[in-house]
Enzyme design. Structure first.
Site, PDB file in Angstrom:
ATOM      1  N   SER A  92       0.820  -1.215   0.000  1.00 57.89           N
ATOM      2  CA  SER A  92       0.000   0.000   0.000  1.00 57.89           C
ATOM      3  C   SER A  92       0.855   1.267   0.000  1.00 57.89           C
ATOM      4  O   SER A  92       2.000   1.262   0.466  1.00 57.89           O
ATOM      5  CB  SER A  92      -0.923   0.016   1.223  1.00 57.89           C
ATOM      6  OG  SER A  92      -1.661  -1.173   1.284  1.00 57.89           O
TER       7      SER A  92
HETATM    8  N1  SAM Z   1      -0.504  -5.101   4.027  1.00 54.75           N
HETATM    9  C1  SAM Z   1       0.225  -5.419   2.832  1.00 54.75           C
HETATM   10  C2  SAM Z   1       1.595  -4.826   2.810  1.00 54.75           C
HETATM   11  O1  SAM Z   1       1.959  -4.077   3.718  1.00 54.75           O
HETATM   12  O2  SAM Z   1       2.312  -5.139   1.860  1.00 54.75           O
HETATM   13  C3  SAM Z   1      -0.514  -5.054   1.577  1.00 54.75           C
HETATM   14  C4  SAM Z   1      -1.668  -5.918   1.366  1.00 54.75           C
HETATM   15  S1  SAM Z   1      -2.201  -6.100  -0.272  1.00 54.75           S
HETATM   16  C5  SAM Z   1      -2.907  -4.544  -0.600  1.00 54.75           C
HETATM   17  C6  SAM Z   1      -3.593  -7.174   0.114  1.00 54.75           C
HETATM   18  C7  SAM Z   1      -3.169  -8.549   0.544  1.00 54.75           C
HETATM   19  O3  SAM Z   1      -4.319  -9.209   1.080  1.00 54.75           O
HETATM   20  C8  SAM Z   1      -2.680  -9.413  -0.578  1.00 54.75           C
HETATM   21  O4  SAM Z   1      -1.410  -9.931  -0.303  1.00 54.75           O
HETATM   22  C9  SAM Z   1      -3.715 -10.520  -0.682  1.00 54.75           C
HETATM   23  O5  SAM Z   1      -3.208 -11.767  -1.097  1.00 54.75           O
HETATM   24  C10 SAM Z   1      -4.227 -10.566   0.742  1.00 54.75           C
HETATM   25  N2  SAM Z   1      -5.562 -11.168   0.920  1.00 54.75           N
HETATM   26  C11 SAM Z   1      -6.655 -11.063   0.116  1.00 54.75           C
HETATM   27  N3  SAM Z   1      -7.683 -11.744   0.623  1.00 54.75           N
HETATM   28  C12 SAM Z   1      -7.255 -12.305   1.777  1.00 54.75           C
HETATM   29  C13 SAM Z   1      -7.856 -13.142   2.755  1.00 54.75           C
HETATM   30  N4  SAM Z   1      -9.112 -13.561   2.637  1.00 54.75           N
HETATM   31  N5  SAM Z   1      -7.117 -13.502   3.824  1.00 54.75           N
HETATM   32  C14 SAM Z   1      -5.821 -13.120   3.942  1.00 54.75           C
HETATM   33  N6  SAM Z   1      -5.193 -12.340   3.037  1.00 54.75           N
HETATM   34  C15 SAM Z   1      -5.890 -11.929   1.971  1.00 54.75           C
END
Ligand code: SAM
Length: 247
Positions: A92
């Site tokens: 992000s």
């Molecule tokens: N917080 C992260 C960082 O600092 O890099 C960025 C997150 S990225 C915008 C969103 C993440 O959420 C992705 O890696 C995706 O695979 C994960 N994600 C999506 N659905 C999810 C779920 N149901 N449970 C866990 N992770 C999930």
């Protein structure tokens, strides 16, 4: 000692005396330049946009964001934008990380759940501020790599697991705060159950690939208090949250 061996020995000592200071100067210049980049990022993209939470700013001055992106994005790591990471996911935008961390109203004794570990950067920022961080990532390779990186950086208070964050982390609950870093069309009910009374849940609420509302909820005796913080664009939350007719 043989004279030529003696001269060779002196030559290597001389070389060491010249090369070591040069190498240490180069490496300190590099780390300093990232330190300066972090300071610039915090000043321009965080403080100047109205985020003044001391703990959040200190954490973001400290966490080496350039280590959480691929080699191709190191030079862009401190720019004012989200960046691609592996598996078509994103790290992000720094401002959004700061905003979500700030509105979660954290204190140093808190236990926090993050859904969506991704690169591990948000988890590291949380880990600088609170007592314990539990972070769940649905893509196995991301969970493994971010966990390895966080271990390497010495974060003993951050626990990462691979799985669907929709069901939360029952064994570690209840949490003082929960951050969901992927957009969901509804608030995952199991996560609300794992939130302490007066706990905060911060998440992007809305459809895929559309502007979403970043909301902050507080769980109170009289129900949920909700406020819309900002309009954001996150990658979608996948898994069980999609099983109820939402697209
Ligand atoms: N917080 C992260 C960082 O600092 O890099 C960025 C997150 S990225 C915008 C969103 C993440 O959420 C992705 O890696 C995706 O695979 C994960 N994600 C999506 N659905 C999810 C779920 N149901 N449970 C866990 N992770 C999930």
């Amino acid at each position: 000692m043989d004279r030529s061996l003696h001269n060779l020995f002196r030559f290597f000592i001389f070389l060491g005396l010249i090369i070591l200071p040069i190498l240490s100067c180069i490496s300190s210049t590099n780390s300093d330049s990232y330190k300066e980049s972090r300071a610039r990022m915090v000043k321009n993209d965080i403080e100047n946009r109205g985020i003044h939470d001391h703990a959040v700013k200190e954490a973001m001055l400290k966490v080496p964001r350039h280590l959480f992106v691929g080699p191709e994005n190191i030079e862009a790591a401190y720019s004012d934008s989200a960046l691609p990471i592996k598996e078509n996911q994103t790290i992000s935008q720094p401002y959004v990380v700061a905003l979500m961390t700030t509105v979660a109203e954290l204190s140093s004794t808190d236990k926090v759940l993050e859904v969506g570990t991704g690169s591990g950067y948000q988890a590291a920022v949380l880990g600088e501020i609170v007592r314990e961080v539990y972070s769940i990532e649905i893509i196995e390779s991301l969970a493994r790599e971010s966990s390895e990186l966080l271990n390497k950086l010495g974060y003993k208070n951050i626990h990462v697991k691979h799985g669907d964050g929709y069901q939360g982390w029952k064994e570690a609950a209840p949490f003082d705060a929960i951050l969901i870093t992927a957009a969901a069309p509804k608030i995952p009910e199991p996560l609300l159950n794992q939130l302490k009374m007066e706990g905060r849940l911060v998440m992007p609420l809305g459809k895929n690939h559309a502007p979403q509302e970043l909301i902050a909820l507080t769980k109170t005796e009289n129900g949920l208090k909700k406020r819309v913080v900002e309009i954001v664009a996150f990658v979608p939350m996948t898994g069980e949250v999609r099983n109820s007719g939402f697209k």
